[in-house]
Design an enzyme around this catalytic site. Structure first.
Site, short mmCIF file in Angstrom:
data_model
loop_
_atom_site.label_atom_id
_atom_site.label_comp_id
_atom_site.label_asym_id
_atom_site.label_seq_id
_atom_site.Cartn_x
_atom_site.Cartn_y
_atom_site.Cartn_z
CE LYS A 1 -22.25 41.13 -76.27
NZ LYS A 1 -22.96 42.27 -75.62
CG HIS B 1 -21.28 13.25 -54.16
ND1 HIS B 1 -21.00 12.02 -53.64
CD2 HIS B 1 -22.05 13.88 -53.24
CE1 HIS B 1 -21.59 11.88 -52.47
NE2 HIS B 1 -22.25 12.99 -52.21
N GLY C 1 -26.71 45.90 -66.87
CA GLY C 1 -27.44 44.70 -67.25
C GLY C 1 -27.35 43.61 -66.19
NE ARG C 2 -21.24 43.61 -64.05
CZ ARG C 2 -20.88 44.37 -65.08
NH1 ARG C 2 -21.41 44.16 -66.28
NH2 ARG C 2 -20.00 45.35 -64.94
CE LYS D 1 -28.57 49.60 -69.21
NZ LYS D 1 -27.40 49.81 -68.36
CD GLU E 1 -25.81 36.27 -77.47
OE1 GLU E 1 -26.25 37.45 -77.47
OE2 GLU E 1 -24.65 35.96 -77.17
CD GLU F 1 -21.04 41.11 -67.85
OE1 GLU F 1 -22.08 41.62 -67.41
OE2 GLU F 1 -20.97 40.45 -68.89
O1 LIG Z 1 -30.04 43.15 -71.14
P1 LIG Z 1 -29.26 43.16 -72.42
O2 LIG Z 1 -29.04 44.52 -72.97
O3 LIG Z 1 -29.82 42.19 -73.43
O4 LIG Z 1 -27.78 42.62 -72.04
C1 LIG Z 1 -27.63 41.27 -71.61
C2 LIG Z 1 -26.21 41.11 -71.08
O5 LIG Z 1 -25.33 41.49 -72.14
C3 LIG Z 1 -23.95 41.54 -71.82
O6 LIG Z 1 -23.48 40.26 -71.52
C4 LIG Z 1 -23.71 42.44 -70.61
O7 LIG Z 1 -22.34 42.39 -70.30
C5 LIG Z 1 -24.53 41.95 -69.43
O8 LIG Z 1 -24.30 42.79 -68.31
C6 LIG Z 1 -26.00 42.00 -69.85
O9 LIG Z 1 -26.83 41.57 -68.78
#
Ligand SMILES: O=P(O)(O)OC[C@H]1O[C@H](O)[C@H](O)[C@@H](O)[C@@H]1O
Length: 588
Positions: A536, A373, A269-270, A209, A215, A342
């Site tokens: 971070k 199990h 994002g989530r 996003k 990462e 989250e």
């Molecule tokens: O989609 P991006 O901007 O790379 O973010 C990836 C992820 O980063 C963080 O962990 C946010 O808390 C997530 O909600 C998001 O999905």
């Protein structure tokens, strides 16, 4: 409506707190013996019709009576739940700390819907992107879009983390092709993802996003290097595309914005995991939306009143495995769990007032029967952890061996039906004595029971049935197929693929809304995530230190004794790390 008054200050909350003692005096053995109660908790009333064209939701094994449910509905009113849901669907900036609308539901809206953000109907923009996804996927599948050397792109690596990681895998139609997901910044994950693949026939989809996540961007640069070193830098435009809100950074990275699929800041994002397809939840009265209100209330009841902070999500269908976190497989995030923890893992109210009560759940899970199990010992005789059992009537892979007592699916489902009752009823010392169990073993073999669960039984994972979960207009399923094939690049998935993909994601929508209801009741902001920022920022301090120590030999400074000791050990034992920045993975 913003008010610093916390829900726990309301009479309805206090009334439920007082009600806990009544419930603690009852046992599910007693509650389950009341068939009228159970019947009403499978089809509570005409408003909550839980038998919806073959889908059955049974929450009678919740430690709750009809009085409990009525008190919870009163709590919902006190929390202004209906108004908050309407504000969300009306595009108001309910994510107040980021000053944003929360409109991931618009990703699932039919073309003619009107969902406004800042006074603008956002649905046409959504459909522009979806049409672009469809056109792109058709060009790749038809071979009119080829790689730098003219070869068809038959393998996809999707890079993304958190909500930008994973999408439904149309496994059936991925026959003979590779669809992989790269999330962890660990170079082992990169190596695993490119193993056996040829850059010439590989498309890399960078899903981010923000297009700033450390990462994802390092993994994207690593695969850009993998492609460039094999095919030349100009190959990036043919082998890398992006899904992002940040088209400026997409272009700066070297991906043509024409090959980027935008989305918007009103999609968290989530909550963007659903971008790959859209299921329409009507703003009013969809079965799914109504039932998630009820289950959201029961989650608040379990967490804030009965003191059960965890929830196990247990899909008795491998096709729904993505609903449950493969906690031992780091690469597979936990869709519902990720969204839940989250979203609602917060300590302050939406007005910034410290919460005097717990909010959020510790979610985990595993497809049945695997979990039986591993952690079922704990949920049966250790801590009380409310469970969600999700089962399917018709298997997508029916197997019935000659001479077997039941089919393989019946074997699976025997456990789906047995486990909730084992948790609810347990086994008493008296029952064990009547079974002549040795006296010294009785304490060890006693099951307290009274452990709440709910059961969701879907007729099958056909696109139709799963679409019912969210009342998706049928026509959207066709476009869903085109969107999912964008990911698989392997042609139209079968119904089974669509079903299982929808299954995972419709149920994700089911949990998405349940999570929002929980947050609305707790009075928190379920749509920001400041808690991920601290780690971070500390990691960037360590990154700077590692760079200074490796490149300039500077001593470790500015950290506590423990971290300094660990860092020195790490630097000393990895001093052989090749300094050459162009070093790539061994088999790159
Ligand atoms: O989609 P991006 O901007 O790379 O973010 C990836 C992820 O980063 C963080 O962990 C946010 O808390 C997530 O909600 C998001 O999905």
């Amino acid at each position: 409506m913003a008010s610093s008054a916390l829900i726990c200050d309301k009479e309805q909350w206090k009334d439920l707190k007082a009600h806990v003692d009544d419930i603690k005096k009852t046992h599910l053995r007693e509650l389950m013996s009341d068939s009228e109660r159970c019947k009403s908790m499978m089809a509570y009333d005409t408003l909550f019709n839980f038998e919806f064209d073959g889908i059955l939701l049974d929450y009678s094994r919740q430690c709750a009576t009809l009085e409990t449910m009525n008190k919870l509905f009163k709590l919902a009113e006190a929390a202004c739940l209906k108004e908050k849901i309407n504000k969300m669907f009306n595009g108001e900036r309910i994510n107040s700390t980021e000053n944003r609308s929360v409109l991931h539901v618009a990703l699932r809206a039919p073309r003619d819907a009107v969902i406004n953000s800042n006074g603008k109907n956002v649905v046409p923009d959504v459909w522009n992107v979806l049409d672009k996804i469809r056109d792109f996927s058709e060009r790749v599948r038809s071979g009119s879009w080829v790689g730098a050397t003219g070869k068809a792109l038959t393998n996809v690596i999707a890079i993304g983390i958190g909500g930008s990681f994973l999408d439904p895998e149309a496994i059936e139609c991925a026959r003979g092709r590779q669809l992989r997901f790269l999330a962890n910044v660990d170079p082992i994950d990169v190596a695993r993802n490119i193993a056996g693949l040829n850059p010439e026939t590989t498309l890399v989809v960078v899903v981010s996003k923000t297009f700033t996540t450390a990462e994802t961007m390092l993994n994207a640069r690593t695969l850009r290097e993998w492609i460039s070193s094999a095919l030349g830098p100009e190959a990036v435009s043919k082998h890398m595309v992006a899904v992002s809100t940040n088209l400026t950074l997409v272009e700066k990275f070297g991906i043509d914005p024409k090959n980027a699929f935008a989305f918007w800041d009103w999609v968290g994002g989530r909550y963007s995991a659903l971008l790959e397809y859209f299921l329409y939840l009507s703003n009013t009265g969809s079965w799914l939306l109504r039932s998630t209100v009820l289950l959201g209330l029961l989650s608040v009841w379990n967490v804030s009143f009965l003191g059960y902070p965890a929830r196990a999500i247990l899909p008795y269908s491998q096709a729904l495995e993505k609903l449950a976190p493969h906690i031992q497989q780091a690469r597979v995030p936990y869709l519902c769990c990720f969204v839940s923890m989250e979203s609602n893992g917060k300590g302050v109210s939406i007005d910034g007032v410290a919460l005097p009560y717990e909010a959020g759940e510790i979610d985990f899970g595993e497809p049945g029967t695997n979990g039986q199990h591993s952690f079922y010992q704990l949920i049966h005789q250790g801590r009380v952890i409310p469970c969600d059992f999700i089962g399917i009537v018709k298997s997508q892979q029916p197997v019935y061996l000659k001479g077997e007592v039941v089919s393989n699916h019946d074997e699976l489902m025997s456990n789906f039906f047995a486990q909730p009752d084992a948790l609810a009823y347990g086994k008493t010392p008296q029952q064990l004595q009547s079974e002549n169990v040795s006296q010294h073993l009785i304490p060890h073999k006693t099951f307290s029971g009274n452990r709440p669960s709910l059961s969701l039984l879907l007729p099958s994972l056909s696109a139709y049935n799963v679409g019912q979960l969210s009342e998706v207009p049928r026509g959207l399923l066709r476009l869903y197929r085109k969107c999912i094939s964008r990911i698989s690049m392997t042609g139209y998935p079968t119904h089974a693929d669509v079903g299982s993909g929808l299954g995972a994601y419709s149920l994700l929508a089911f949990y998405e809304h349940r999570i929002a209801v929980e947050g609305f009741i707790w009075g928190i902001n379920s749509f920001d995530q400041w808690g991920v920022e601290l780690g971070k920022s500390l990691a960037s301090q360590v990154r700077k230190q590692l760079h200074a120590s490796r490149k300039k030999g500077e001593p470790v400074e500015g950290f506590n004794f423990s971290t300094t000791t660990m860092l020195n050990r790490y630097l000393q034992d990895s001093s052989d790390v090749p300094p050459d920045p162009s070093t790539l993975l061994p088999h790159m």
